[in-house]
Enzyme design. Structure first.
Site, short mmCIF file in Angstrom:
data_model
loop_
_atom_site.label_atom_id
_atom_site.label_comp_id
_atom_site.label_asym_id
_atom_site.label_seq_id
_atom_site.Cartn_x
_atom_site.Cartn_y
_atom_site.Cartn_z
CG ASP A 260 -2.13 0.93 1.00
OD1 ASP A 260 -2.03 1.84 0.16
OD2 ASP A 260 -3.16 0.77 1.68
C1 BGC Z 1 -4.95 3.34 0.27
C2 BGC Z 1 -5.01 2.45 -0.94
C3 BGC Z 1 -4.84 3.28 -2.18
C4 BGC Z 1 -3.52 4.01 -2.10
C5 BGC Z 1 -3.20 4.87 -3.29
C6 BGC Z 1 -3.73 4.23 0.27
O1 BGC Z 1 -3.82 5.21 1.25
O2 BGC Z 1 -4.99 2.57 1.45
O3 BGC Z 1 -6.22 1.74 -0.96
O4 BGC Z 1 -4.93 2.48 -3.32
O5 BGC Z 1 -3.55 4.85 -0.96
O6 BGC Z 1 -4.01 6.00 -3.31
#
Ligand code: BGC
Length: 724
Positions: A260
């Protein structure tokens, strides 16, 4: 707009098993991958294993390897973000189709809509030249408070799995990779960056893993995103058990495991335990990221074998080959904002809405006999597509309920609008403070709403939540209807007995204070760009509600298992899932706790009668498939759909089993008077529990009860079978 069924060809595609085809490429492709790797320098290899900006990974021009473009999100392609900061790039051509989020999708109980959504998202992602679309989110809804419940789908692993597999197959058929998230146990946003989750192996296998397993093994997901949290003491992005044992060995995953955004914590450990791609790390110099210069150094110092780096590069290239990135001529070109895409968003919204209560058949409203309606509530005019953080979408348009009612009925019906309550919370990224000022009762607004209700034939209150509550990065602080809405609803209902409440929310809210005060409650979720049109058509009866709750709606928060046992949000940054396998209705039904509305529940404007339920045999072997059938008739006077749900229970077992568990379901559309035969299949092997003593699934011989119903609490008929 008429609900449209998919073409038979699509159905075939949807149910075809393409796990093999997707998980592995053929030998010729593996040779090409090998040949490319053999020409790369170590620096080039490592350049493919970390971002070169917020959402891109570098190309290697001299070898013809293109730049890799990733984008959020699960219910629409997110607008373009600047390469090197989080601000939007300000493009004028990146508006997109916005679908209702995860819980709404699951509430349709219709995998065909998940499939259709996947096709649309794939086409729009390709149009925007994206290679990976970050979704779907398949975590289990464990607590009503989790801020991301709206992005996730359900408390039931089977329902999530069916939706996820259809979505993934469709999306990837458009030459875009999914990223199934958040691997694993991201069931709360509170302390998501630091919390350490523990659970029994049985809870893991029976509740939290199945949707990921199905996404990879059946859906053939090309990429998976590791969660922020820790699992059993180790960060998810460097967790040997999750990433090597489960994902790679047991599921046979051959794609890319990415972090993530900013969830990497080490170089050597993450590299050795199977992480492929580091994204979003909060360091301006990309060369300083864990999987950049430090990885090169670790290889040079022989702390990470080169073969491990090669394996990661091969995983990246494999996804690129699978999505035809080396064959742009044959690749899907994509399209955006077509009428067909908007129709899919509408269908998804209209099939999601759940009719919770309809005393005296107040709904549908007969607008040809109505002279005036009071439309009350901030959610009558609020747009929601652009909220929730990473899943927010710059929708091409979003129709609010008030706009749709005005447009459809405004010529003949007087519409008296009153806000009734006001949004008071201010959500700040990264903390919960936004929800602390959300309970104030504003009597001036209530008085205006009451006056509007008094002078109208019918009052419709659009309440619920907004994305200050249903959001990434913070949990709700309670399950209340915020901003004094309960008092508002009570006062309006006193003023006008013909009061309908429409709940717009993506996670459970407490309804105990209103269910006995108003005749009708419709839960219409966040409805995406077509939200208003869908809800207006449902209220007027142009379309019949057919959604079913994808989670149990508790009377109060303390009924729900994690809260009843006091293990949310954990202590000292550790949370142990003590409710174990008794998540959602498995808890309520086993413990005989009466919820406000049960899992799988939802009413219709028509009635159905169910014929005899039977199975093809009464005794089965462990490798057999149970074929169950019943007939269903629409005995009312409007077109409608019912969701037939098949639950199984194992009354005599060596371990505690939930009172019942969902094993099959089907949504059936019927004209008035029409009868159809419903056929459901369950593998006997799927009646098993995970036996910790044997470290394996165990279908004990003996008696099982198959229960047919239209919610976990409304079982029409049961059949006993035995397994030898
Ligand atoms: C989230 C993800 C997301 C990523 C990119 C993170 O904060 O948990 O689900 O895809 O950011 O924006």
């Amino acid at each position: 707009m008429k609900l449209r069924l998919l073409l038979p060809g699509l159905l075939l595609l949807m149910f075809a098993t393409n796990a093999q085809q997707i998980a592995r490429t053929n030998d010729a492709t593996e040779e090409k991958i090998h040949a490319l790797i053999s020409q790369m320098t170590l620096q080039e290899k490592v350049s493919l294993l970390h971002g070169n900006s917020k959402f891109y990974v570098s190309d290697i021009k001299r070898l013809g390897i293109p730049e890799w473009a990733l984008s959020d999100g699960p219910h629409g392609v997110r607008a373009e973000i600047n390469r090197h900061d989080w601000a939007y790039a300000g493009w004028t051509n990146d508006s997109a189709t916005c679908f209702p989020p995860g819980t709404a999708l699951a509430a349709t109980w219709n995998p065909e809509l998940a499939y259709k959504r996947g096709l649309v998202l794939g086409e729009e992602a390709r149009f925007r030249k994206k290679d990976v679309l970050l979704g779907p989110g398949v975590n289990i809804i464990r607590s009503p408070l989790c801020g991301r419940n709206f992005e996730y789908m359900s408390e039931d692993p089977f329902l999530v799995s069916r939706m996820a597999v259809a979505y993934i197959k469709a999306l990837q058929s458009k030459d875009v990779a999914v990223s199934v998230k958040h691997w694993l146990a991201n069931n709360q946003e509170e302390h998501r960056d630091s919390v350490d989750v523990s659970m029994s192996e049985r809870a893991l296998r029976e509740i939290y893993l199945p949707a990921f397993k199905a996404s990879v093994m059946e859906g053939g997901a090309y990429t998976v995103m590791a969660a922020y949290n820790r699992f059993r003491g180790e960060w998810c992005s460097e967790n040997e058990y999750l990433n090597r044992q489960l994902l790679r060995k047991e599921f046979g995953f051959k794609g890319v495991l990415m972090t993530d955004w900013s969830a990497a914590h080490s170089t050597i450990k993450a590299a050795l335990t199977g992480l492929d791609l580091e994204m979003g790390t909060d360091k301006k110099d990309y060369n300083e990221w864990y999987f950049a210069d430090p990885l090169i150094k670790a290889v040079e110092e022989q702390k990470v074998p080169l073969s491990v780096v090669d394996e990661k590069v091969a995983n990246v290239l494999r996804v690129m080959f699978n999505t035809k990135m080396f064959d742009e001529k044959k690749r899907e070109k994509g399209s955006i904002n077509t009428p067909e895409h908007q129709q899919a968003a509408y269908n998804s919204a209209v099939e999601a809405a759940v009719l919770l209560q309809n005393n005296g058949n107040l709904l549908p409203l007969h607008f040809d006999h109505i002279r005036s309606i009071a439309v009350i509530g901030d959610n009558a005019t609020r747009k929601h597509c652009n909220g929730g953080l990473s899943s927010e979408i710059k929708a091409l348009y979003e129709i609010t309920p008030l706009q749709a009612l005005q447009q459809k009925f405004g010529a003949t019906v007087k519409i008296n609008y009153a806000p009734g309550y006001q949004k008071q919370s201010i959500f700040k990224e990264g903390n919960n403070s936004g929800q602390s000022t959300s309970g104030k009762v504003d009597w001036k607004l209530i008085d205006e709403a009451v006056a509007a209700a008094k002078e109208s034939d019918v009052a419709i209150i659009f309440g619920g939540l907004n994305h200050d509550f249903d959001t990434e990065s913070a949990d709700k602080q309670n399950m209340d209807l915020p901003y004094g809405q309960q008092v508002l609803i009570q006062e309006v209902a006193k003023a006008n007995p013909h009061t309908v409440v429409v709940i717009i929310a993506g996670s459970p809210v407490e309804l105990a204070g209103i269910v006995n005060r108003v005749p009708s409650i419709l839960w219409s979720w966040y409805g995406g760009m077509e939200a208003g049109n869908a809800v207006a058509d449902l209220l007027s009866g142009k379309v019949n509600p057919s959604g079913k709750l994808p989670f149990t709606l508790p009377v109060s928060l303390m009924q729900s298992p994690a809260h009843a046992l006091g293990n949310y949000p954990g202590r000292d940054l550790k949370v142990n899932y003590e409710e174990d396998i008794l998540v959602g209705y498995r808890w309520f039904d086993t413990k005989k706790i009466q919820p406000q509305f049960p899992f799988g529940y939802g009413l219709s404007y028509t009635d159905f009668s169910i014929g005899r339920f039977s199975t093809d045999k009464l005794s089965y072997g462990k490798n057999d498939i149970i074929h169950a059938t019943c007939t269903i008739k629409n005995t009312g006077s409007s077109y409608g759909a019912e969701v037939i749900q098949l639950y199984a229970s194992d009354p005599v077992c060596s371990v505690l089993r939930p009172e019942k568990e969902l094993k099959a379901f089907q949504k059936i559309f019927l004209k008035p008077g029409e009868t159809k035969t419903v056929e459901l299949q369950v593998k006997v092997a799927d009646l098993a529990f995970y036996d910790e003593s044997k470290k394996a699934w165990n279908t004990e011989a003996g008696e099982y009860v198959l229960q047919l119903g239209n919610s976990s609490r409304n079982i029409f008929q049961k059949v006993k079978i035995s397994v030898k």
